[in-house]
Design a protein around this motif. Structure first.
Motif, PDB file in Angstrom:
ATOM      1  N   ALA A 515       0.921  -1.367  -0.052  1.00  0.00           N
ATOM      2  CA  ALA A 515      -0.047   0.072   0.126  1.00  0.00           C
ATOM      3  C   ALA A 515       0.844   1.196  -0.039  1.00  0.00           C
ATOM      4  O   ALA A 515       0.519   2.319  -0.615  1.00  0.00           O
ATOM      5  CB  ALA A 515      -1.185   0.153   1.332  1.00  0.00           C
ATOM      6  N   ALA A 516       2.127   1.188   0.754  1.00  0.00           N
ATOM      7  CA  ALA A 516       2.833   2.568   0.549  1.00  0.00           C
ATOM      8  C   ALA A 516       3.580   2.519  -0.533  1.00  0.00           C
ATOM      9  O   ALA A 516       3.736   3.668  -1.185  1.00  0.00           O
ATOM     10  CB  ALA A 516       3.877   2.241   2.006  1.00  0.00           C
ATOM     11  N   GLU A 517       3.674   1.578  -1.264  1.00  0.00           N
ATOM     12  CA  GLU A 517       4.705   1.607  -2.427  1.00  0.00           C
ATOM     13  C   GLU A 517       3.311   2.222  -3.442  1.00  0.00           C
ATOM     14  O   GLU A 517       3.992   3.014  -4.400  1.00  0.00           O
ATOM     15  CB  GLU A 517       5.002   0.335  -2.823  1.00  0.00           C
ATOM     16  CG  GLU A 517       5.807   0.319  -4.154  1.00  0.00           C
ATOM     17  CD  GLU A 517       6.147  -1.115  -5.018  1.00  0.00           C
ATOM     18  OE1 GLU A 517       6.828  -1.093  -5.735  1.00  0.00           O
ATOM     19  OE2 GLU A 517       6.206  -1.915  -3.870  1.00  0.00           O
ATOM     20  N   LYS A 518       2.284   1.437  -3.521  1.00  0.00           N
ATOM     21  CA  LYS A 518       1.488   1.863  -4.367  1.00  0.00           C
ATOM     22  C   LYS A 518       1.302   3.536  -4.296  1.00  0.00           C
ATOM     23  O   LYS A 518       0.864   3.998  -5.474  1.00  0.00           O
ATOM     24  CB  LYS A 518       0.059   0.961  -4.303  1.00  0.00           C
ATOM     25  CG  LYS A 518      -0.925   1.240  -5.323  1.00  0.00           C
ATOM     26  CD  LYS A 518      -2.157   0.031  -4.873  1.00  0.00           C
ATOM     27  CE  LYS A 518      -3.269   0.250  -6.004  1.00  0.00           C
ATOM     28  NZ  LYS A 518      -4.127   1.449  -5.944  1.00  0.00           N
ATOM     29  N   ILE A 519       0.951   4.046  -3.308  1.00  0.00           N
ATOM     30  CA  ILE A 519       0.437   5.164  -3.079  1.00  0.00           C
ATOM     31  C   ILE A 519       1.405   6.444  -3.598  1.00  0.00           C
ATOM     32  O   ILE A 519       1.070   7.405  -4.305  1.00  0.00           O
ATOM     33  CB  ILE A 519      -0.179   5.560  -1.729  1.00  0.00           C
ATOM     34  CG1 ILE A 519      -0.996   6.997  -1.887  1.00  0.00           C
ATOM     35  CG2 ILE A 519       0.929   6.082  -0.684  1.00  0.00           C
ATOM     36  CD1 ILE A 519      -1.538   7.491  -0.744  1.00  0.00           C
ATOM     37  N   ILE A 520       2.644   6.001  -3.172  1.00  0.00           N
ATOM     38  CA  ILE A 520       4.017   6.880  -3.760  1.00  0.00           C
ATOM     39  C   ILE A 520       3.989   6.812  -5.467  1.00  0.00           C
ATOM     40  O   ILE A 520       4.245   7.863  -6.032  1.00  0.00           O
ATOM     41  CB  ILE A 520       5.264   6.139  -3.044  1.00  0.00           C
ATOM     42  CG1 ILE A 520       5.177   6.579  -1.757  1.00  0.00           C
ATOM     43  CG2 ILE A 520       6.226   7.018  -4.058  1.00  0.00           C
ATOM     44  CD1 ILE A 520       5.404   8.095  -1.359  1.00  0.00           C
ATOM     45  N   SER A 521       3.878   5.512  -5.984  1.00  0.00           N
ATOM     46  CA  SER A 521       3.842   5.247  -7.431  1.00  0.00           C
ATOM     47  C   SER A 521       2.719   5.888  -8.132  1.00  0.00           C
ATOM     48  O   SER A 521       3.150   6.759  -9.286  1.00  0.00           O
ATOM     49  CB  SER A 521       3.972   3.778  -7.883  1.00  0.00           C
ATOM     50  OG  SER A 521       5.150   3.122  -7.304  1.00  0.00           O
ATOM     51  N   GLU A 522       1.618   6.100  -7.574  1.00  0.00           N
ATOM     52  CA  GLU A 522       0.250   6.497  -8.183  1.00  0.00           C
ATOM     53  C   GLU A 522       0.027   7.975  -8.073  1.00  0.00           C
ATOM     54  O   GLU A 522      -0.251   8.622  -9.019  1.00  0.00           O
ATOM     55  CB  GLU A 522      -0.722   5.837  -7.902  1.00  0.00           C
ATOM     56  CG  GLU A 522      -0.827   4.243  -8.275  1.00  0.00           C
ATOM     57  CD  GLU A 522      -2.155   3.741  -7.997  1.00  0.00           C
ATOM     58  OE1 GLU A 522      -2.937   4.137  -7.237  1.00  0.00           O
ATOM     59  OE2 GLU A 522      -2.077   2.528  -8.384  1.00  0.00           O
TER      60      GLU A 522
END
Length: 662
Positions: A515-522
């Motif tokens: 979830a942390a990686e996803k929000i940074i990427s998006e």
């Protein structure tokens, strides 16, 4: 030559802000009489009053010398703020500034406009119209008096306006709630028809469409904000009962206020039961509990552009064809939560949804029930708080705890301990698996004689019907919180980041890290994730960090899955003299708090172990009498930054922060 006194000098002498001095001079906001007297005395003593008098003398007088703002009311914060900003920018142009109130009444508005049209001193009008129909303003349009619509618009050619990006704003707020997993969202909007209301409605419906939700099923309720607080609260109560939302998008400042009052009066927990995104032009939105997630409008920017547009028309006679839109910012605080899903995709229930009746409490006290606790490790304050929460909850029902075991992260040891617990035949067991795979069979055997409630995680491939419930912090929200804090910290600059994640297959940490990686990427394109490395055993985090930074020395921000590996990463960074790297992680403890105070740890999202322990015990108590227990219960995490570390410590540990941390 004596130094000229400035408004800043006056503010410094009075020990107040420049804004407060400005409000006293211009009478634009209430200031206490004692403070007014103090500031006015300083103004006279320093001779600054002569500068004020000179400025007033320069104001235009006579024909076409007045700019008038025609507004619905001065009770709403947005209009009070507008008046202050408009006066500021109109005065700079050397014109006198006045306001006229319409009370959102079309007949009252017509009389006000008629008077302004007849008044030879009227140089221009800044207008918040009651209607959006051009025919209602035929006289104003034909009068030739320059005017600009503000905040609302009149539909028609050649009518200039400055407005907020209302459609985009409501879209942002609704989209955020949908991203949090909410599908049943109630939109509360003003009943008065206007272009603003229409744009906000379009934004709401557009967000639903983009998430694949049929807009025919949209939950929209009209609130007549001019009918008084009591009636508004009654209308909101009816809407909440009719739609039973998990989240509410409030379409205005006063609606937000009435909504929060309604929830308080009905005892509805925010965000545990209902998440709220409101409008936050009111100062109190940050002071509520919980602090509100809001849409914040740039009122000063809108006011400045309205005045500039009006004077361009006054000075050049040119009609400006392009409308202007002021920004609205989504500020995320703590009135919203993410809906979580359990290991089998089941929707998370809230702790508050599990109710034990008086009759059930009596049966529990008479039942002589016995419970055992199996921890993966007890050597942390995290485990201690879990145990305290469990004991405090079970004690009120007279339920005995017959054993507490510590596996020291050793799956073989936990299996042996579970066999011992099985032979004791407790009515229920609360457990945290030491290993997802190796403890599975022993838990299956234990489930044959005792009810099983897991904390944080369920062993891999454990059958859904073999345990009662899993209680966990909402790990997806935990990860999103940390990712968002990283994003806000890096806002406005290009930053390279590293992720140190849990390499083991563990449902909770995997969900959090992803979830942390996803929000940074998006959502934060300015952050470039240069490296993602996993550690299997906690002690490996030290070397993983060293290797990552050695290979990628340009990294300036680091995500670490939770506090214990984060401490090892910090140790590695200190040895490498790289304290310039900002750390973001999860879970609050003594050492992490010290590093947050010293500035190495910039932010974290933490579990609430005491509340999670109480919730697990509450689930156990309910399951001893009933099968009506949710399969997965999610506890909302807690966001911590350095500014409110003391409050966070008290909320998490239920005691004051130690002096040596402060």
């Amino acid at each position: 030559m004596a130094k000229k006194v400035t408004i800043k000098d006056i503010a410094d002498m009075a020990g107040v802000s420049i804004a407060t001095v400005s409000h006293v001079i211009n009478r634009t906001r209430y200031v206490s009489p004692d403070l007014v007297e103090k500031i006015e005395n300083i103004i006279i003593e320093t001779g600054y009053h002569k500068k004020i008098e000179e400025k007033e003398r320069r104001l235009k007088v006579g024909r076409q010398s007045e700019i008038v703002a025609v507004i619905p009311n001065v009770e709403s914060t947005i209009y009070r703020d507008m008046v202050g900003y408009l006066k500021k920018y109109v005065s700079i142009q050397g014109y006198q500034f006045y306001i006229a109130i319409t009370d959102n009444d079309i007949k009252e508005e017509a009389q006000v406009l008629e008077g302004l049209i007849q008044n030879k001193k009227t140089a221009g009008i800044i207008h918040v119209p009651v209607s959006d129909v051009a025919a209602d303003y035929k006289k104003l349009i034909e009068s030739g008096i320059p005017f600009v619509c503000m905040e609302r618009n009149i539909l028609g050619d050649g009518i200039d306006s400055v407005e907020f990006r209302d459609r985009e704003a409501i879209f942002k707020g609704t989209d955020y709630l949908l991203e949090c997993g909410h599908k049943n969202i109630l939109f509360l909007r003003e009943s008065l028809k206007s272009t603003t209301r229409d744009e906000r409605t379009r934004g709401f419906l557009l967000a639903l469409e983009e998430h694949g939700i049929n807009t025919n099923d949209a939950n929209i309720s009209d609130i007549n904000i001019e009918s008084g607080a009591d009636n508004c609260i009654l209308e909101i109560q009816k809407a909440m009962r009719r739609y039973m939302p998990t989240a509410i998008m409030a379409g205005g400042n006063r609606i937000t206020l009435y909504l929060m009052k309604t929830m308080r009066d009905r005892g509805i927990e925010c965000p545990e039961e209902i998440s709220v995104v409101g409008f936050g032009d009111e100062g109190w939105s940050e002071l509520t509990y919980p602090p509100l997630t809001i849409l914040k409008r740039d009122v000063e920017g809108l006011s400045r552009r309205a005045v500039n547009m009006l004077f361009e028309k006054i000075n050049t006679g040119h009609v400006i064809e392009q409308d202007y839109y002021a920004d609205v910012e989504l500020i995320i605080r703590k009135s919203t939560r993410m809906l979580d899903n359990g290991p089998f995709g089941e929707e998370a229930a809230t702790p508050e949804s599990i109710v034990i009746t008086k009759e059930e409490k009596s049966r529990l006290r008479a039942g002589n029930f016995r419970v055992a606790i199996s921890f993966h490790y007890t050597g942390t304050s995290w485990a201690e708080l879990h145990e305290k929460g469990i004991r405090d909850e079970l004690e009120q029902y007279g339920i005995d705890i017959i054993s507490v075991t510590d596996a020291h992260f050793d799956a073989s040891l936990q299996n042996a301990q579970l066999e011992g617990i099985r032979l004791q035949k407790p009515d229920a067991v609360i457990a945290i698996p030491a290993d997802d795979k190796e403890t599975k069979e022993q838990f299956r055997e234990l489930a044959k004689v005792s009810k099983l409630v897991f904390l944080s995680n369920v062993p891999e491939n454990m059958e859904k019907n073999s345990y009662v419930c899993c209680v966990s912090v909402n790990e997806i929200e935990n990860g999103v919180n940390v990712g968002r804090m990283m994003g806000e910290y890096c806002k406005g600059k290009h930053v390279e980041a590293g992720f140190i994640i849990h390499g083991a297959v563990f449902y909770g940490t995997r969900a959090r890290d992803e979830a942390a990686e996803k929000i940074i990427s998006e959502q934060y394109k300015n952050i470039d994730i240069k490296a993602i490395r996993g550690f299997g055993e906690i002690e490996n985090a030290y070397q993983v960090c060293k290797d990552m930074i050695t290979e990628n020395p340009q990294i300036k921000v680091l995500y670490v899955s939770w506090d214990r590996p984060a401490l090892l990463a910090i140790k590695a960074l200190k040895e490498m003299h790289r304290e310039d790297i900002a750390i973001f992680t999860t879970d609050l403890d003594y050492k992490i708090a010290q590093y947050m105070e010293s500035g190495i740890v910039k932010g974290l999202s933490t579990q609430r172990p005491y509340e999670q322990g109480r919730t697990a015990a509450h689930v156990v108590a309910k399951s001893l009498l009933s099968n009506d227990v949710p399969k997965y219960v999610g506890v909302q995490p807690y966001v911590v930054d350095a500014k409110q570390l003391g409050r966070a410590w008290k909320d998490i540990f239920h005691e004051g922060m130690p002096e040596e941390i402060k």
